[in-house]
Design a protein around this motif. Structure first.
Motif, PDB file in Angstrom:
ATOM      1  N   ARG A   9     -16.547 -33.583  -8.315  1.00 22.43           N
ATOM      2  CA  ARG A   9     -15.442 -34.193  -9.066  1.00 22.43           C
ATOM      3  C   ARG A   9     -14.341 -33.178  -9.338  1.00 22.43           C
ATOM      4  O   ARG A   9     -13.147 -33.476  -9.191  1.00 22.43           O
ATOM      5  N   ASP A  10     -14.737 -31.960  -9.739  1.00 23.52           N
ATOM      6  CA  ASP A  10     -13.738 -30.937 -10.061  1.00 23.52           C
ATOM      7  C   ASP A  10     -12.884 -30.575  -8.848  1.00 23.52           C
ATOM      8  O   ASP A  10     -11.648 -30.496  -8.936  1.00 23.52           O
ATOM      9  N   PHE A  11     -13.536 -30.344  -7.719  1.00 26.72           N
ATOM     10  CA  PHE A  11     -12.790 -29.922  -6.529  1.00 26.72           C
ATOM     11  C   PHE A  11     -11.989 -31.078  -5.928  1.00 26.72           C
ATOM     12  O   PHE A  11     -10.913 -30.864  -5.359  1.00 26.72           O
ATOM     13  N   THR A  12     -12.501 -32.286  -6.040  1.00 24.85           N
ATOM     14  CA  THR A  12     -11.736 -33.443  -5.579  1.00 24.85           C
ATOM     15  C   THR A  12     -10.450 -33.582  -6.389  1.00 24.85           C
ATOM     16  O   THR A  12      -9.375 -33.849  -5.846  1.00 24.85           O
ATOM     17  N   ARG A  13     -10.560 -33.389  -7.702  1.00 18.22           N
ATOM     18  CA  ARG A  13      -9.380 -33.458  -8.562  1.00 18.22           C
ATOM     19  C   ARG A  13      -8.389 -32.348  -8.221  1.00 18.22           C
ATOM     20  O   ARG A  13      -7.173 -32.594  -8.122  1.00 18.22           O
ATOM     21  N   LEU A  14      -8.897 -31.105  -8.051  1.00 19.44           N
ATOM     22  CA  LEU A  14      -8.007 -29.988  -7.714  1.00 19.44           C
ATOM     23  C   LEU A  14      -7.295 -30.228  -6.393  1.00 19.44           C
ATOM     24  O   LEU A  14      -6.096 -29.937  -6.254  1.00 19.44           O
ATOM     25  N   ALA A  15      -8.029 -30.770  -5.423  1.00 18.63           N
ATOM     26  CA  ALA A  15      -7.418 -31.033  -4.114  1.00 18.63           C
ATOM     27  C   ALA A  15      -6.344 -32.112  -4.224  1.00 18.63           C
ATOM     28  O   ALA A  15      -5.271 -31.996  -3.619  1.00 18.63           O
ATOM     29  N   LEU A  20      -5.892 -26.267  -5.657  1.00 18.77           N
ATOM     30  CA  LEU A  20      -6.986 -25.423  -5.181  1.00 18.77           C
ATOM     31  C   LEU A  20      -6.532 -23.967  -5.139  1.00 18.77           C
ATOM     32  O   LEU A  20      -5.381 -23.663  -4.813  1.00 18.77           O
ATOM     33  N   GLY A  21      -7.462 -23.059  -5.443  1.00 17.29           N
ATOM     34  CA  GLY A  21      -7.170 -21.643  -5.312  1.00 17.29           C
ATOM     35  C   GLY A  21      -7.087 -21.248  -3.848  1.00 17.29           C
ATOM     36  O   GLY A  21      -7.415 -22.026  -2.950  1.00 17.29           O
ATOM     37  N   HIS A  22      -6.670 -20.009  -3.618  1.00 16.54           N
ATOM     38  CA  HIS A  22      -6.557 -19.547  -2.236  1.00 16.54           C
ATOM     39  C   HIS A  22      -7.892 -19.075  -1.669  1.00 16.54           C
ATOM     40  O   HIS A  22      -8.050 -18.961  -0.456  1.00 16.54           O
ATOM     41  N   GLY A  23      -8.867 -18.789  -2.552  1.00 15.18           N
ATOM     42  CA  GLY A  23     -10.140 -18.287  -2.044  1.00 15.18           C
ATOM     43  C   GLY A  23     -11.248 -18.393  -3.071  1.00 15.18           C
ATOM     44  O   GLY A  23     -11.018 -18.277  -4.279  1.00 15.18           O
ATOM     45  N   TYR A  24     -12.459 -18.628  -2.587  1.00 19.66           N
ATOM     46  CA  TYR A  24     -13.616 -18.797  -3.462  1.00 19.66           C
ATOM     47  C   TYR A  24     -14.830 -18.069  -2.894  1.00 19.66           C
ATOM     48  O   TYR A  24     -14.933 -17.851  -1.667  1.00 19.66           O
ATOM     49  N   ILE A  25     -15.750 -17.733  -3.779  1.00 17.70           N
ATOM     50  CA  ILE A  25     -17.093 -17.310  -3.388  1.00 17.70           C
ATOM     51  C   ILE A  25     -18.056 -18.349  -3.932  1.00 17.70           C
ATOM     52  O   ILE A  25     -18.155 -18.536  -5.156  1.00 17.70           O
ATOM     53  N   PHE A  26     -18.736 -19.054  -3.051  1.00 18.65           N
ATOM     54  CA  PHE A  26     -19.772 -19.998  -3.444  1.00 18.65           C
ATOM     55  C   PHE A  26     -21.093 -19.242  -3.406  1.00 18.65           C
ATOM     56  O   PHE A  26     -21.541 -18.826  -2.330  1.00 18.65           O
ATOM     57  N   PHE A  27     -21.712 -19.025  -4.567  1.00 22.17           N
ATOM     58  CA  PHE A  27     -22.941 -18.244  -4.601  1.00 22.17           C
ATOM     59  C   PHE A  27     -24.016 -18.973  -5.401  1.00 22.17           C
ATOM     60  O   PHE A  27     -23.745 -19.855  -6.212  1.00 22.17           O
ATOM     61  N   GLY A  28     -25.259 -18.592  -5.153  1.00 25.51           N
ATOM     62  CA  GLY A  28     -26.401 -19.208  -5.825  1.00 25.51           C
ATOM     63  C   GLY A  28     -27.616 -19.127  -4.932  1.00 25.51           C
ATOM     64  O   GLY A  28     -27.592 -18.494  -3.868  1.00 25.51           O
ATOM     65  N   ARG A  35     -23.031 -24.202   1.670  1.00 21.38           N
ATOM     66  CA  ARG A  35     -22.254 -24.371   2.906  1.00 21.38           C
ATOM     67  C   ARG A  35     -21.893 -25.834   3.113  1.00 21.38           C
ATOM     68  O   ARG A  35     -20.773 -26.155   3.545  1.00 21.38           O
ATOM     69  N   LEU A  36     -22.806 -26.738   2.814  1.00 25.28           N
ATOM     70  CA  LEU A  36     -22.521 -28.166   2.929  1.00 25.28           C
ATOM     71  C   LEU A  36     -21.343 -28.547   2.048  1.00 25.28           C
ATOM     72  O   LEU A  36     -20.477 -29.333   2.449  1.00 25.28           O
ATOM     73  N   PHE A  37     -21.297 -27.984   0.841  1.00 27.94           N
ATOM     74  CA  PHE A  37     -20.185 -28.255  -0.070  1.00 27.94           C
ATOM     75  C   PHE A  37     -18.874 -27.747   0.532  1.00 27.94           C
ATOM     76  O   PHE A  37     -17.852 -28.446   0.487  1.00 27.94           O
ATOM     77  N   ALA A  38     -18.886 -26.533   1.080  1.00 27.57           N
ATOM     78  CA  ALA A  38     -17.673 -25.965   1.674  1.00 27.57           C
ATOM     79  C   ALA A  38     -17.162 -26.830   2.825  1.00 27.57           C
ATOM     80  O   ALA A  38     -15.955 -27.107   2.932  1.00 27.57           O
ATOM     81  N   LEU A  39     -18.053 -27.262   3.691  1.00 21.15           N
ATOM     82  CA  LEU A  39     -17.656 -28.098   4.824  1.00 21.15           C
ATOM     83  C   LEU A  39     -17.181 -29.470   4.346  1.00 21.15           C
ATOM     84  O   LEU A  39     -16.248 -30.047   4.919  1.00 21.15           O
ATOM     85  N   SER A  40     -17.825 -29.996   3.303  1.00 24.12           N
ATOM     86  CA  SER A  40     -17.409 -31.290   2.759  1.00 24.12           C
ATOM     87  C   SER A  40     -16.016 -31.198   2.137  1.00 24.12           C
ATOM     88  O   SER A  40     -15.211 -32.123   2.241  1.00 24.12           O
ATOM     89  N   LEU A  41     -15.732 -30.069   1.489  1.00 21.42           N
ATOM     90  CA  LEU A  41     -14.403 -29.856   0.921  1.00 21.42           C
ATOM     91  C   LEU A  41     -13.351 -29.793   2.035  1.00 21.42           C
ATOM     92  O   LEU A  41     -12.270 -30.395   1.921  1.00 21.42           O
ATOM     93  N   ALA A  42     -13.669 -29.093   3.102  1.00 22.36           N
ATOM     94  CA  ALA A  42     -12.748 -29.028   4.241  1.00 22.36           C
ATOM     95  C   ALA A  42     -12.539 -30.411   4.839  1.00 22.36           C
ATOM     96  O   ALA A  42     -11.423 -30.765   5.254  1.00 22.36           O
TER      97      ALA A  42
END
Length: 273
Positions: A9-15, A20-28, A35-42
């Motif tokens: 929801r957060d990233f959909t709203r930002l998009a 959206l920021g210029h760069g992110y680190i997805f960690f955990g 990676r699925l989230f990153a590709l889904s965002l793209a």
């Protein structure tokens, strides 16, 4: 995508607001959907749907590790891609999976892009080991944490999407410790299933017979200690409480394997024999 609905929801709203920021680190933890989230965002940016449809995206460059490292040449090519004007999307996205495998030279090459990104560029580093990233590079990117997925959500997903029976789904959801990617691998990934079967066979041997079997396993040029430990943890968890102590020792070794260059044969032999 399960377990990260608020981030969706957060990233959909930002998009939608072009914020959206210029760069992110997805960690955990591994296999929780980073990676699925990153590709889904793209996919959202290019096809207006937050999902990984498995289709080729024109304005995405996905960088994967080769030979257990990501070198400077891969980053130079990715930067050239990022500088080009998007064709179908509002952003050109560079997604680097297992970013902890970036060499120092590659991270340094990426630093200038992180400091002075093109206005239409989006850089996403995906990692389970952010401590191996250069602090200067990390400071230029926004960090987004992906936690373990609740067991109940994994169980529900297994029943609804993977057609698993309720008792088996509950047992598997408990065994994967919040990592739905492990559950998926156990159902669909032939290589991972083979590792899990090898772990089952290893544990079925008497302790004094395991050393020779371990030698055969690690002599395979494609052997990965971390992957095998993941499979071993699943095998032990599915076997029940009788292996609880061994499971915890394997977990400790799995965590150490992310930090240190360990000898697989010596570590497994000491652990299991």
């Amino acid at each position: 995508m399960i377990g990260h609905e608020q981030l969706v929801r957060d990233f959909t709203r930002l998009a939608s607001q072009d914020k959206l920021g210029h760069g992110y680190i997805f960690f955990g933890p591994p296999r929780v959907g980073k990676r699925l989230f990153a590709l889904s965002l793209a996919n959202l940016l290019e096809r207006k749907t937050f999902s990984d449809e498995g289709k080729v995206l024109i304005d995405v460059s996905l960088v994967l590790s080769e030979n257990q490292s990501i070198g400077i040449e891969a980053i130079r090519a990715a930067k050239d891609f990022l500088m080009q004007t998007p064709i179908a999307s509002s952003r050109r996205a560079l997604i680097i999976d297992n970013a902890e495998l970036l060499t120092l030279e590659a991270q340094n090459a990426l630093l200038k892009t992180a400091e002075e990104p093109p206005p239409h560029g989006l850089v996403i580093l995906v990692t389970s080991e952010p401590q191996f990233l250069w602090p200067t590079l990390v400071s230029r990117l926004q960090q987004i944490f992906f936690g373990a997925v609740p067991r109940a959500e994994i169980e529900k997903w297994l029943v609804a999407q993977e057609m698993a029976k309720q008792p088996a789904a509950a047992k598997l959801a408990k065994a994967v410790s919040g990592e739905p990617g492990l559950a998926w691998a156990l159902l669909h990934d032939t290589a991972f299933i083979e590792k899990k079967n090898a772990a089952d066979e290893l544990m079925a041997l008497r302790p004094e017979a395991r050393a020779e079997r371990i030698k055969v396993l690690v002599d395979d040029e494609n052997f990965s200690l971390t992957d095998f430990l993941d499979a071993l943890m699943i095998a032990l968890a599915l076997a029940g409480k009788k292996h609880a102590e061994t499971w915890h020792r394997v977990l400790e070794l799995r965590q150490s394997a992310g930090y240190f260059n360990l000898n697989p044969r010596l570590q497994l032999t000491a652990l299991l024999t």
